[in-house]
Design a protein around this motif. Structure first.
Motif, mmCIF file in Angstrom:
data_model
loop_
_atom_site.group_PDB
_atom_site.id
_atom_site.type_symbol
_atom_site.label_atom_id
_atom_site.label_comp_id
_atom_site.label_asym_id
_atom_site.label_seq_id
_atom_site.Cartn_x
_atom_site.Cartn_y
_atom_site.Cartn_z
ATOM 1 N N GLY A 110 0.813 -1.207 0.000
ATOM 2 C CA GLY A 110 0.000 0.000 0.000
ATOM 3 C C GLY A 110 0.846 1.256 0.000
ATOM 4 O O GLY A 110 0.546 2.229 -0.709
ATOM 5 N N ALA A 111 1.937 1.249 0.774
ATOM 6 C CA ALA A 111 2.848 2.403 0.778
ATOM 7 C C ALA A 111 3.501 2.589 -0.580
ATOM 8 O O ALA A 111 3.689 3.724 -1.045
ATOM 9 C CB ALA A 111 3.913 2.223 1.865
ATOM 10 N N ALA A 112 3.851 1.482 -1.226
ATOM 11 C CA ALA A 112 4.467 1.574 -2.558
ATOM 12 C C ALA A 112 3.475 2.118 -3.579
ATOM 13 O O ALA A 112 3.850 2.897 -4.474
ATOM 14 C CB ALA A 112 4.983 0.204 -2.985
ATOM 15 N N ILE A 113 2.214 1.742 -3.451
ATOM 16 C CA ILE A 113 1.180 2.290 -4.336
ATOM 17 C C ILE A 113 0.997 3.781 -4.071
ATOM 18 O O ILE A 113 0.906 4.592 -5.010
ATOM 19 C CB ILE A 113 -0.145 1.535 -4.128
ATOM 20 C CG1 ILE A 113 -0.036 0.112 -4.659
ATOM 21 C CG2 ILE A 113 -1.306 2.287 -4.785
ATOM 22 C CD1 ILE A 113 0.140 -0.001 -6.158
ATOM 23 N N ASP A 114 0.952 4.165 -2.806
ATOM 24 C CA ASP A 114 0.757 5.577 -2.468
ATOM 25 C C ASP A 114 1.894 6.441 -3.011
ATOM 26 O O ASP A 114 1.664 7.583 -3.430
ATOM 27 C CB ASP A 114 0.641 5.752 -0.958
ATOM 28 C CG ASP A 114 -0.616 5.082 -0.387
ATOM 29 O OD1 ASP A 114 -1.512 4.729 -1.184
ATOM 30 O OD2 ASP A 114 -0.683 4.899 0.844
ATOM 31 N N LEU A 115 3.111 5.900 -3.025
ATOM 32 C CA LEU A 115 4.227 6.652 -3.601
ATOM 33 C C LEU A 115 3.989 6.889 -5.096
ATOM 34 O O LEU A 115 4.242 7.991 -5.601
ATOM 35 C CB LEU A 115 5.538 5.901 -3.366
ATOM 36 C CG LEU A 115 6.833 6.659 -3.676
ATOM 37 C CD1 LEU A 115 7.977 6.115 -2.820
ATOM 38 C CD2 LEU A 115 7.228 6.542 -5.146
ATOM 39 N N LEU A 116 3.472 5.872 -5.795
ATOM 40 C CA LEU A 116 3.191 6.043 -7.224
ATOM 41 C C LEU A 116 2.052 7.029 -7.457
ATOM 42 O O LEU A 116 2.049 7.758 -8.457
ATOM 43 C CB LEU A 116 2.870 4.698 -7.869
ATOM 44 C CG LEU A 116 4.036 3.707 -7.965
ATOM 45 C CD1 LEU A 116 3.579 2.411 -8.630
ATOM 46 C CD2 LEU A 116 5.213 4.300 -8.721
ATOM 47 N N VAL A 117 1.094 7.054 -6.558
ATOM 48 C CA VAL A 117 0.020 8.048 -6.657
ATOM 49 C C VAL A 117 0.611 9.449 -6.568
ATOM 50 O O VAL A 117 0.268 10.347 -7.357
ATOM 51 C CB VAL A 117 -1.026 7.826 -5.547
ATOM 52 C CG1 VAL A 117 -2.013 8.994 -5.490
ATOM 53 C CG2 VAL A 117 -1.776 6.507 -5.772
ATOM 54 N N THR A 118 1.525 9.641 -5.614
ATOM 55 C CA THR A 118 2.180 10.945 -5.462
ATOM 56 C C THR A 118 3.017 11.272 -6.690
ATOM 57 O O THR A 118 3.000 12.411 -7.186
ATOM 58 C CB THR A 118 3.065 10.950 -4.203
ATOM 59 O OG1 THR A 118 2.263 10.624 -3.063
ATOM 60 C CG2 THR A 118 3.708 12.309 -3.987
ATOM 61 N N LEU A 119 3.738 10.293 -7.203
ATOM 62 C CA LEU A 119 4.572 10.508 -8.385
ATOM 63 C C LEU A 119 3.727 10.917 -9.588
ATOM 64 O O LEU A 119 4.121 11.789 -10.374
ATOM 65 C CB LEU A 119 5.363 9.236 -8.693
ATOM 66 C CG LEU A 119 6.371 9.295 -9.840
ATOM 67 C CD1 LEU A 119 7.475 10.293 -9.549
ATOM 68 C CD2 LEU A 119 6.969 7.912 -10.099
ATOM 69 N N ALA A 120 2.552 10.310 -9.733
ATOM 70 C CA ALA A 120 1.685 10.623 -10.866
ATOM 71 C C ALA A 120 1.112 12.038 -10.781
ATOM 72 O O ALA A 120 0.706 12.604 -11.802
ATOM 73 C CB ALA A 120 0.550 9.612 -10.942
ATOM 74 N N ALA A 121 1.089 12.599 -9.555
ATOM 75 C CA ALA A 121 0.544 13.947 -9.380
ATOM 76 C C ALA A 121 1.570 15.041 -9.662
ATOM 77 O O ALA A 121 1.217 16.219 -9.735
ATOM 78 C CB ALA A 121 0.007 14.097 -7.957
ATOM 79 N N VAL A 122 2.828 14.658 -9.834
ATOM 80 C CA VAL A 122 3.900 15.614 -10.094
ATOM 81 C C VAL A 122 4.101 15.717 -11.608
ATOM 82 O O VAL A 122 4.141 14.692 -12.292
ATOM 83 C CB VAL A 122 5.211 15.148 -9.418
ATOM 84 C CG1 VAL A 122 6.364 16.073 -9.765
ATOM 85 C CG2 VAL A 122 5.031 15.052 -7.918
ATOM 86 N N PRO A 123 4.235 16.918 -12.156
ATOM 87 C CA PRO A 123 4.521 17.018 -13.596
ATOM 88 C C PRO A 123 5.741 16.180 -13.973
ATOM 89 O O PRO A 123 6.721 16.113 -13.229
ATOM 90 C CB PRO A 123 4.782 18.513 -13.793
ATOM 91 C CG PRO A 123 3.994 19.176 -12.710
ATOM 92 C CD PRO A 123 4.082 18.244 -11.524
ATOM 93 N N ALA A 124 5.653 15.531 -15.116
ATOM 94 C CA ALA A 124 6.714 14.614 -15.540
ATOM 95 C C ALA A 124 8.067 15.315 -15.595
ATOM 96 O O ALA A 124 8.158 16.491 -15.949
ATOM 97 C CB ALA A 124 6.378 14.012 -16.894
ATOM 98 N N GLY A 125 9.106 14.565 -15.245
ATOM 99 C CA GLY A 125 10.446 15.116 -15.226
ATOM 100 C C GLY A 125 11.027 15.317 -16.618
ATOM 101 O O GLY A 125 10.444 14.886 -17.624
ATOM 102 N N PRO A 126 12.210 15.909 -16.688
ATOM 103 C CA PRO A 126 12.847 16.216 -17.986
ATOM 104 C C PRO A 126 13.590 15.011 -18.558
ATOM 105 O O PRO A 126 14.804 15.054 -18.784
ATOM 106 C CB PRO A 126 13.802 17.344 -17.619
ATOM 107 C CG PRO A 126 14.210 17.028 -16.214
ATOM 108 C CD PRO A 126 12.994 16.440 -15.548
ATOM 109 N N PHE A 127 12.849 13.941 -18.783
ATOM 110 C CA PHE A 127 13.447 12.688 -19.228
ATOM 111 C C PHE A 127 12.906 12.294 -20.604
ATOM 112 O O PHE A 127 11.849 12.774 -21.021
ATOM 113 C CB PHE A 127 13.158 11.587 -18.197
ATOM 114 C CG PHE A 127 13.470 11.991 -16.783
ATOM 115 C CD1 PHE A 127 14.723 12.490 -16.454
ATOM 116 C CD2 PHE A 127 12.508 11.926 -15.784
ATOM 117 C CE1 PHE A 127 15.018 12.889 -15.160
ATOM 118 C CE2 PHE A 127 12.786 12.311 -14.491
ATOM 119 C CZ PHE A 127 14.048 12.801 -14.172
#
Length: 321
Positions: A110-127
Motif C-alpha cells: 500500500g505504501a508503494a502504491i501511495d508513492l506512485l500516486v504521489t509521483l503521478a501527481a507531479v509534472p513529468a520530469g525532464p526525461f
C-alpha cells in the motif's frame, strides 16, 4: 568483487577513506560496496561508462529529491570514472520484509502504491519519452534472445504488427515519470518510520503510469498474489480516479514488460553467463499469459499461440538442454 581502480583515491579525496566491503551486484554492470569511515557508512556505486550512465543516475536522483522522494543523497561523484558515493539506506529491503511476514504485505505494498500516486501527481520530469519505438524494441528482446536460444523460428513481422495494434492504449496524456524498475528488491525500508527509499531509477522515462504498477505487481523476482495485485490496483485507481481504460494499458504494458524481461533474462544467461536469471522465467511467463488472456491483447495472444507453443514457455536454460 575487488573495488575498482581509483576507488581509494576517490574516497580519500572526498574525506571517506576507510574500509570497503563488497555488496551483492545486480543484473547490470553496476557493482556496489559499503564504505565504513570514521563511524559513518555510505555506498560506493561502481557504474563504469560506457556500459553504464552514472550521470543519468545523478540527474534522476536530483529530480526525485527536489520533489520530495527518498532517493539516496549524493555524497560525492565522478561520473567520468563511474564512481558515485551514496547515502546508505541500510539492508532492510521490502522484498525480505514481505517474504518473512505476510502481515506486512498490505501495508508495504500500500505504501508503494501511495508513492506512485504521489509521483503521478507531479509534472513529468525532464526525461526522454517512453514511446512506441522503444516499447517495440524492448518487446523484440524476446525474439532476439529467447526464441534463438530454443531454436524457434517465428513470424517477426507479425510480432511487430501485433504489438503495433495494441500499443496505442499505453500512450498516456498527460504522461508521468516512470522509474521503470520499481519492485520489492529496489525499495528500501529506511529508518524507524520505514520510509520507502528508491534505488535503480537511472533509466527513468516519461510514459504511462501503469508501467511502474506492472513492475511492482507483476514482479519477476517474487510471486505477488493475484488478490494483492487486484487490491493494489483498486487502491491506485481509487486514489487517482483512473478510468476503465487504465486497465487496458496495465495489461498491455504487463505483456510488453514481461516479454521484454524474458528476453533480458535469457540474454543474461547466454551473453553474461548469469545462470540464475533463466530460472525466473517461468514466473514471468505466468504473468505474461495472464495478461495475454485479456481481450485487449487479442492480436498479441494470437501471435504467441501461432509461434511459441505452451511446452516451450518456461526456463530457457532447462528447455534448451
Amino acid at each position: 568483487m575487488i573495488p575498482p581502480a581509483g576507488a581509494g583515491a576517490f574516497l580519500d579525496a572526498h574525506g571517506w577513506g576507510g574500509v570497503i566491503e563488497p555488496l551483492s551486484g545486480d543484473a547490470s554492470f553496476r557493482r556496489y560496496f559499503r564504505v565504513r569511515s570514521q563511524g559513518r557508512d555510505a555506498i560506493l556505486m561502481d557504474a563504469p561508462p560506457p556500459q553504464e550512465a552514472p550521470q543519468r543516475f545523478l540527474d534522476v536522483a536530483a529530480w526525485l529529491a527536489a520533489h520530495g522522494f527518498a532517493a539516496p543523497a549524493i555524497h560525492a561523484a565522478d561520473a567520468e570514472a563511474g564512481l558515485v558515493l551514496l547515502e546508505d539506506f541500510g539492508d532492510a529491503r521490502m522484498r525480505e520484509a514481505v517474504d518473512e511476514d505476510g502481515g506486512v504485505v498490505d501495508r508495504l505494498y500500500g505504501a508503494a502504491i501511495d508513492l506512485l500516486v504521489t509521483l503521478a501527481a507531479v509534472p513529468a520530469g525532464p526525461f526522454p519519452p517512453y514511446d512506441r519505438e522503444l516499447l517495440q524494441r524492448e518487446a523484440g528482446l524476446l525474439l532476439e534472445w529467447y526464441c534463438p536460444a530454443l531454436g524457434i523460428e517465428v513470424d517477426r513481422a507479425g510480432y511487430v504488427e501485433a504489438w503495433d495494434a495494441v500499443l496505442g492504449h499505453v500512450i498516456a496524456t498527460p504522461p508521468v515519470t516512470v522509474l521503470r524498475d520499481y519492485h520489492a528488491e529496489n525499495l528500501m525500508l529506511v529508518g524507524e518510520a520505514q520510509t520507502l527509499g528508491l534505488l535503480d531509477f537511472q533509466d527513468a522515462l516519461v510514459g504511462h503510469p501503469a508501467y511502474d504498477l506492472v513492475s511492482l505487481l507483476q514482479d519477476a523476482r517474487r510471486d505477488v498474489a493475484p488478490e494483492t495485485e487486484r487490491a493494489m490496483l483498486a487502491r491506485y485507481r481509487a486514489a487517482t480516479g483512473a478510468a476503465d481504460d487504465f486497465m487496458k494499458a496495465y495489461h498491455v504494458l504487463g505483456a510488453q514488460r514481461n516479454a521484454k524481461i524474458i528476453g533480458i533474462f535469457t540474454r543474461l544467461w547466454r551473453r553474461d553467463r548469469k545462470v540464475r536469471y533463466p530460472t525466473l522465467c517461468p514466473r514471468v511467463w505466468t504473468y505474461l499469459e495472464r495478461d495475454l488472456a485479456q481481450p485487449v491483447l487479442a492480436p498479441v495472444s494470437r501471435w504467441f499461440d501461432a509461434n511459441i507453443p505452451p511446452e516451450l514457455r518456461g526456463d530457457p536454460l532447462a528447455l534448451a538442454r
